[in-house]
Design a protein around this motif. Structure first.
Motif, mmCIF file in Angstrom:
data_model
loop_
_atom_site.group_PDB
_atom_site.id
_atom_site.type_symbol
_atom_site.label_atom_id
_atom_site.label_comp_id
_atom_site.label_asym_id
_atom_site.label_seq_id
_atom_site.Cartn_x
_atom_site.Cartn_y
_atom_site.Cartn_z
ATOM 1 N N PRO A 82 0.831 -1.209 0.000
ATOM 2 C CA PRO A 82 0.000 0.000 0.000
ATOM 3 C C PRO A 82 0.862 1.254 0.000
ATOM 4 C CG PRO A 82 0.082 -0.956 2.197
ATOM 5 C CD PRO A 82 0.784 -1.926 1.291
ATOM 6 N N ALA A 83 0.365 2.287 -0.665
ATOM 7 C CA ALA A 83 1.000 3.609 -0.616
ATOM 8 C C ALA A 83 0.314 4.415 0.474
ATOM 9 C CB ALA A 83 0.873 4.306 -1.962
ATOM 10 N N LEU A 84 1.029 5.386 1.044
ATOM 11 C CA LEU A 84 0.466 6.199 2.115
ATOM 12 C C LEU A 84 0.682 7.675 1.847
ATOM 13 C CD1 LEU A 84 1.655 3.414 3.665
ATOM 14 C CD2 LEU A 84 0.610 4.572 5.578
ATOM 15 N N ILE A 85 -0.239 8.474 2.374
ATOM 16 C CA ILE A 85 -0.093 9.918 2.338
ATOM 17 C C ILE A 85 -0.440 10.426 3.732
ATOM 18 C CG2 ILE A 85 -2.432 10.219 1.405
ATOM 19 C CD1 ILE A 85 -1.310 12.626 -0.186
ATOM 20 N N HIS A 86 0.490 11.144 4.356
ATOM 21 C CA HIS A 86 0.404 11.462 5.781
ATOM 22 C C HIS A 86 -0.053 12.896 6.050
ATOM 23 C CE1 HIS A 86 3.854 8.377 5.868
ATOM 24 N NE2 HIS A 86 2.794 7.778 6.362
ATOM 25 N N THR A 87 -0.948 13.038 7.017
ATOM 26 C CA THR A 87 -1.352 14.363 7.477
ATOM 27 C C THR A 87 -0.713 14.667 8.826
ATOM 28 O OG1 THR A 87 -3.312 13.578 8.680
ATOM 29 C CG2 THR A 87 -3.583 14.067 6.346
ATOM 30 N N VAL A 88 -0.577 15.966 9.119
ATOM 31 C CA VAL A 88 -0.148 16.380 10.454
ATOM 32 C C VAL A 88 -1.350 16.276 11.396
ATOM 33 C CG1 VAL A 88 1.546 17.963 9.455
ATOM 34 C CG2 VAL A 88 -0.695 18.828 10.150
ATOM 35 N N PHE A 89 -1.112 16.472 12.685
ATOM 36 C CA PHE A 89 -2.183 16.411 13.671
ATOM 37 C C PHE A 89 -2.800 17.793 13.874
ATOM 38 C CE2 PHE A 89 1.183 13.413 15.104
ATOM 39 C CZ PHE A 89 0.515 12.226 14.817
ATOM 40 N N SER A 106 0.393 23.141 20.639
ATOM 41 C CA SER A 106 0.804 22.364 19.475
ATOM 42 C C SER A 106 1.740 21.216 19.818
ATOM 43 C CB SER A 106 1.494 23.284 18.449
ATOM 44 O OG SER A 106 2.565 23.988 19.040
ATOM 45 N N GLU A 107 2.000 20.991 21.118
ATOM 46 C CA GLU A 107 2.845 19.865 21.501
ATOM 47 C C GLU A 107 2.057 18.564 21.614
ATOM 48 O OE1 GLU A 107 1.453 21.745 25.327
ATOM 49 O OE2 GLU A 107 2.270 22.440 23.424
ATOM 50 N N SER A 108 0.726 18.612 21.431
ATOM 51 C CA SER A 108 -0.075 17.398 21.454
ATOM 52 C C SER A 108 -1.239 17.543 20.486
ATOM 53 C CB SER A 108 -0.595 17.109 22.871
ATOM 54 O OG SER A 108 -1.449 18.152 23.312
ATOM 55 N N LYS A 109 -1.838 16.399 20.113
ATOM 56 C CA LYS A 109 -2.948 16.442 19.157
ATOM 57 C C LYS A 109 -4.279 16.495 19.893
ATOM 58 C CE LYS A 109 -3.824 11.483 18.551
ATOM 59 N NZ LYS A 109 -4.084 10.414 17.570
ATOM 60 N N MET A 110 -5.319 16.900 19.176
ATOM 61 C CA MET A 110 -6.667 16.884 19.720
ATOM 62 C C MET A 110 -7.063 15.442 19.981
ATOM 63 S SD MET A 110 -10.022 18.831 18.141
ATOM 64 C CE MET A 110 -9.314 20.476 18.272
ATOM 65 N N SER A 111 -7.636 15.175 21.152
ATOM 66 C CA SER A 111 -7.960 13.804 21.547
ATOM 67 C C SER A 111 -9.421 13.693 21.932
ATOM 68 C CB SER A 111 -7.078 13.380 22.732
ATOM 69 O OG SER A 111 -7.518 12.155 23.265
ATOM 70 N N ALA A 112 -10.097 12.668 21.387
ATOM 71 C CA ALA A 112 -11.522 12.468 21.674
ATOM 72 C C ALA A 112 -11.760 12.112 23.128
ATOM 73 C CB ALA A 112 -12.082 11.377 20.769
ATOM 74 N N SER A 113 -10.767 11.506 23.772
ATOM 75 C CA SER A 113 -10.940 11.089 25.162
ATOM 76 C C SER A 113 -10.675 12.224 26.148
ATOM 77 C CB SER A 113 -10.008 9.907 25.472
ATOM 78 O OG SER A 113 -8.651 10.268 25.229
ATOM 79 N N ASP A 114 -10.237 13.384 25.637
ATOM 80 C CA ASP A 114 -9.949 14.541 26.488
ATOM 81 C C ASP A 114 -10.862 15.695 26.046
ATOM 82 O OD1 ASP A 114 -8.967 16.640 27.945
ATOM 83 O OD2 ASP A 114 -6.888 16.439 27.284
ATOM 84 N N THR A 115 -11.963 15.859 26.753
ATOM 85 C CA THR A 115 -12.972 16.846 26.331
ATOM 86 C C THR A 115 -12.442 18.277 26.363
ATOM 87 O OG1 THR A 115 -13.850 16.955 28.590
ATOM 88 C CG2 THR A 115 -14.884 15.383 27.083
ATOM 89 N N GLU A 116 -11.460 18.545 27.218
ATOM 90 C CA GLU A 116 -10.926 19.907 27.322
ATOM 91 C C GLU A 116 -9.936 20.236 26.214
ATOM 92 O OE1 GLU A 116 -12.150 22.094 29.549
ATOM 93 O OE2 GLU A 116 -13.525 20.458 29.984
ATOM 94 N N SER A 117 -9.533 19.225 25.453
ATOM 95 C CA SER A 117 -8.556 19.480 24.386
ATOM 96 C C SER A 117 -9.208 19.531 23.011
ATOM 97 C CB SER A 117 -7.496 18.370 24.380
ATOM 98 O OG SER A 117 -7.999 17.174 23.791
ATOM 99 N N SER A 118 -10.518 19.266 22.943
ATOM 100 C CA SER A 118 -11.145 19.003 21.654
ATOM 101 C C SER A 118 -12.378 19.860 21.387
ATOM 102 C CB SER A 118 -11.558 17.523 21.581
ATOM 103 O OG SER A 118 -10.455 16.670 21.823
#
Length: 469
Positions: free
Chosen positions: A295-302, A309-321
């Motif tokens: 498979p070929a891949l194409i990558h996105t940033v978070f 910007s030191e962490s990504k948005m997380s569904a399990s962390d309501t205060e970050s999303s």
């Protein structure tokens, strides 16, 4: 320090992730390396103990992928007739594996398909989830190709001690409604949840590929790539084979046909966030040994967390999303609390200017604001001190409210019946699809299998009725 797997890396593939992604803390300093795995994403810590943003150039170096450059974007536009998506123009889709080979095949008229997925860990997706799906829709429209979307409710159950299988199954069905609301073409899109599809009649070929790829994958490979140890459960070790099987067209004979000589040569392009790359490192290592195409891949940033910007948005962390179900008022409150790159006072902001590189509201605008001209104006004004952080937050709030409001309207129109159609195994419409004769033969085979199953059920019912049960 983590050890590198003894299994040699495929050329152009990343080194074993344990050597890179497990945090290394020096006894003499506070420096901590960034962590990028399918299960944990965070930036590093500098010598002063300060959190730093995720370094994507470093990821390219360590993962061994290739940067998407201007010439590739120009070729992309020339072949598809579509201008590059804003994520491509702004380097937010930044890295790839073998995208050039996919473009080669497309130019020659050779069919390929798209595959992406979602690990359902919450009832509503957030805007960070919608971005790669929106980009995937753009690719589907640009190339006019079939798309397969995998909902890995089994993997979430296996890796999340607090989630029940019932929870993960429920999340998968709710997330499917959100995904459909992005706007995918139902005639070209098949969505499946692992717990449903893999163990059903249509999943037989899929299951066989799991067995094939699983037999070629060793525990040492999985430990080296994911950092697993003897405390991980046995099915976590097996799951990479499941995620890999979706990248092979032979897993879906009802879509691509059942001729192994032709179907095994159909390539796959996987748009995903770069933290999912390790799964497909294993897949790319083993595919040639099975006579299948890598498979070929194409990558996105978070999409950054609201906290920085030191962490990504997380569904399990309501205060970050910011969730796709959030109201306008909730979005306003959350963006108002987002990490700012502005100065502490109005005077300092006017003298020094803001830092767009770390300003979360501005980062959100780079993802969602379509106009390059308007984005450039906001950047210039903010960095020159002509704009206060409150004004930047107001601009981001407006853009996100508009984006989420449009999504909410589309989401209202997605019924369980529409979801059922997207998740029904069926022939998709695309260029170079199987001939009508082959499609008819597949349907006839399926009909015979169902008739045989019904006969067995009738026989079992007669037995029960005869026994008086």
């Amino acid at each position: 320090m983590a050890t590198v797997s003894d299994v040699p890396d495929e050329p152009g593939q990343p080194p074993a992730l344990t050597a890179f992604s497990l945090a290394e803390i020096s006894q003499e300093s506070k420096i901590k390396e960034q962590i990028i795995t399918p299960f944990d994403v965070s930036g590093g810590v500098d010598e002063h103990g300060k959190a730093v943003a995720i370094d994507y150039d470093k990821l390219i170096d360590h993962f061994g992928s290739q940067r998407i450059d201007k010439s590739m974007l120009e070729r992309f536009e020339r072949l598809t007739g579509k201008p590059p998506h804003r994520l491509l123009r702004r380097g937010l889709v930044f890295s790839h594996r073998d995208l050039n080979l996919i473009l080669d095949k497309y130019e020659k008229g050779i069919p390929f398909f798209l595959y992406t997925g979602r690990g359902p860990s919450s009832g509503s997706m957030h805007v960070g989830h919608s971005v790669p799906f929106e980009f995937t829709k753009y690719l589907q429209d640009a190339f006019n190709v079939p798309l397969i979307i995998m909902l890995t409710d089994d993997e979430k159950f296996l890796h999340s001690p607090k989630l029940s299988l019932k929870d993960c199954r429920k999340f998968a069905l709710e997330n499917a409604l959100d995904i459909i609301a992005i706007g995918f073409d139902p005639a070209k899109t098949f969505i499946f949840a692992d717990t449903d599809f893999i163990y059903g009649g249509h999943g037989a070929a899929f299951g066989q590929n799991i067995l094939e790829i699983g037999k070629k994958t060793t525990n040492n490979q999985i430990k080296g790539t994911f950092g697993f140890n003897d405390t991980n459960n046995i099915l976590e070790f097996a799951f990479p084979a499941t995620q890999s099987a979706t990248s092979f067209a032979t897993s879906f004979p009802f879509i691509f046909g059942s001729n192994p000589k032709t179907v095994s040569k159909i390539p796959c392009l996987i748009p995903c966030a770069i933290d999912q790359d390790p799964y497909f490192r294993q897949c790319r290592d083993n595919a040639p040994r099975l006579g299948l195409v890598k498979p070929a891949l194409i990558h996105t940033v978070f999409l950054p967390s609201l906290r920085g910007s030191e962490s990504k948005m997380s569904a399990s962390d309501t205060e970050s999303s910011i969730y796709l179900s959030d109201t306008d008022n909730q979005i306003k409150k959350k963006v108002g609390k987002a990490f700012s790159g502005g100065q502490d006072t109005r005077e300092l902001q006017e003298q020094i200017g803001g830092r767009t590189a770390v300003d979360v509201p501005f980062q959100y605008l780079t993802f969602f604001l379509e106009s390059d001209k308007e984005l450039g104006s906001l950047r210039e004004r903010y960095e020159k001190g002509l704009m206060q952080s409150g004004e930047m937050k107001a601009a981001a709030t407006k853009e996100l409210q508009t984006y989420v409001a449009a999504f909410r309207e589309r989401r209202k129109a997605v019924t369980p019946e529409i979801r059922e159609e997207f998740m029904r195994p069926r022939q998709l419409i695309f260029r170079s699809m199987p001939s009508e004769k082959e499609q008819a033969a597949m349907l006839e085979d399926r009909k015979k299998a169902l008739q045989k199953e019904l006969a067995l059920i009738d026989g079992e019912m007669e037995r029960l009725q005869g026994s008086g049960a």
